[in-house]
Enzyme design. Structure first.
Site, PDB file in Angstrom:
ATOM      1  N   SER A 122       0.844  -1.193   0.000  1.00 62.76           N
ATOM      2  CA  SER A 122       0.000   0.000   0.000  1.00 62.76           C
ATOM      3  C   SER A 122       0.880   1.245   0.000  1.00 62.76           C
ATOM      4  O   SER A 122       2.013   1.222   0.491  1.00 62.76           O
ATOM      5  CB  SER A 122      -0.899   0.010   1.242  1.00 62.76           C
ATOM      6  OG  SER A 122      -1.524   1.275   1.411  1.00 62.76           O
ATOM      7  N   TYR A 135      -1.880  -0.380  10.452  1.00 64.18           N
ATOM      8  CA  TYR A 135      -1.973  -0.878   9.076  1.00 64.18           C
ATOM      9  C   TYR A 135      -0.742  -0.458   8.275  1.00 64.18           C
ATOM     10  O   TYR A 135      -0.116  -1.275   7.577  1.00 64.18           O
ATOM     11  CB  TYR A 135      -3.238  -0.337   8.429  1.00 64.18           C
ATOM     12  CG  TYR A 135      -3.418  -0.685   6.969  1.00 64.18           C
ATOM     13  CD1 TYR A 135      -3.949  -1.913   6.579  1.00 64.18           C
ATOM     14  CD2 TYR A 135      -3.067   0.232   5.980  1.00 64.18           C
ATOM     15  CE1 TYR A 135      -4.120  -2.227   5.235  1.00 64.18           C
ATOM     16  CE2 TYR A 135      -3.234  -0.079   4.631  1.00 64.18           C
ATOM     17  CZ  TYR A 135      -3.758  -1.303   4.271  1.00 64.18           C
ATOM     18  OH  TYR A 135      -3.921  -1.599   2.943  1.00 64.18           O
TER      19      TYR A 135
END
Length: 227
Positions: A122, A135
């Site tokens: 990501s 995250y």
């Protein structure tokens, strides 16, 4: 035909990748959504620890050509308000069980003339994110794992790379209200969401024989958000 292990096949990106690979021999894994294609499929909950033997017994290929790991569940909260069980789940999904899959397939993927390990990371693993620190940290760990394994296995036919998307159109953005989605798009340099198929096409290049010298890379596909 290539023998592919696709983990997280039911997500927006995973489904797009699976569509590109539908003519290959695929063993897919997802938590609860069945495969859209005629392939071997297993249900697995990656938020809990799994074992190498558990994965080995499900992969009956003599040779694995590609391991593609796409699972990811975003969690929005201040770090001080994030329960430890959520941190454990994020660690299991993004790091621990990724390593388990890699350990399980390594003996078979090293037999491939063009072995590929591709991890969907990501943009947040590159730049960090307020209220998504857990995250983002796990995605950052994935990126470091990619760089380390690429060197570790550079003497083999196996390459290790990651793709780090920005905001991808799909299940996560579908949960946003029209107002929140409009605000989000206005903050993006290209003023558009990334199509899952764009990510899938990049993955297909990484899987190709033409990418044999490409390893240890984090491919940004984020519309100019981070360069």
């Amino acid at each position: 035909m290539r023998n592919v292990v696709l983990v997280g096949s039911s997500g927006s990106i995973g489904s797009a990748i699976h569509n590109e690979l539908k003519s290959e021999n695929v063993i897919s894994f997802s938590k609860q959504t069945p495969s859209k294609f005629n392939n071997i499929h297993y249900y697995i909950d990656l938020s809990h620890p799994i074992s190498v033997d558990e994965i080995k017994e499900k992969i009956d290929f003599d040779v694995v050509d590609d391991l593609i790991y796409t699972p990811g569940i975003a969690h929005f909260n201040m770090l001080e308000d994030t329960p430890l069980n959520i941190i454990d789940e994020q660690y299991n999904i993004q790091v621990r069980n990724l390593i388990v899959f890699i350990q399980a397939i390594l003996p078979k993927i090293k037999k491939s003339p063009h072995g590929r390990i591709v991890i969907i990371s990501s943009v947040y693993g590159q730049v960090g994110a307020s209220c998504e620190s857990v995250y983002a940290s796990m995605k950052g760990a994935q990126n470091t794992l990619v760089k380390s394994l690429a060197v570790e296995y550079a003497g083999t036919n196996v390459t290790v790379n990651a793709v780090a998307p920005g905001v991808v159109k799909g299940k996560m953005t579908d949960l946003l209200s029209d107002v929140d989605l409009k605000t989000l798009i206005e903050d993006l340099p290209q003023r558009r969401l990334i199509e899952p198929s764009e990510v899938a096409k990049l993955v297909m290049y990484i899987l190709s024989e033409d990418s044999q010298s490409v390893t240890g890379q984090i491919f940004n596909i984020n519309g100019g958000w981070y360069t």
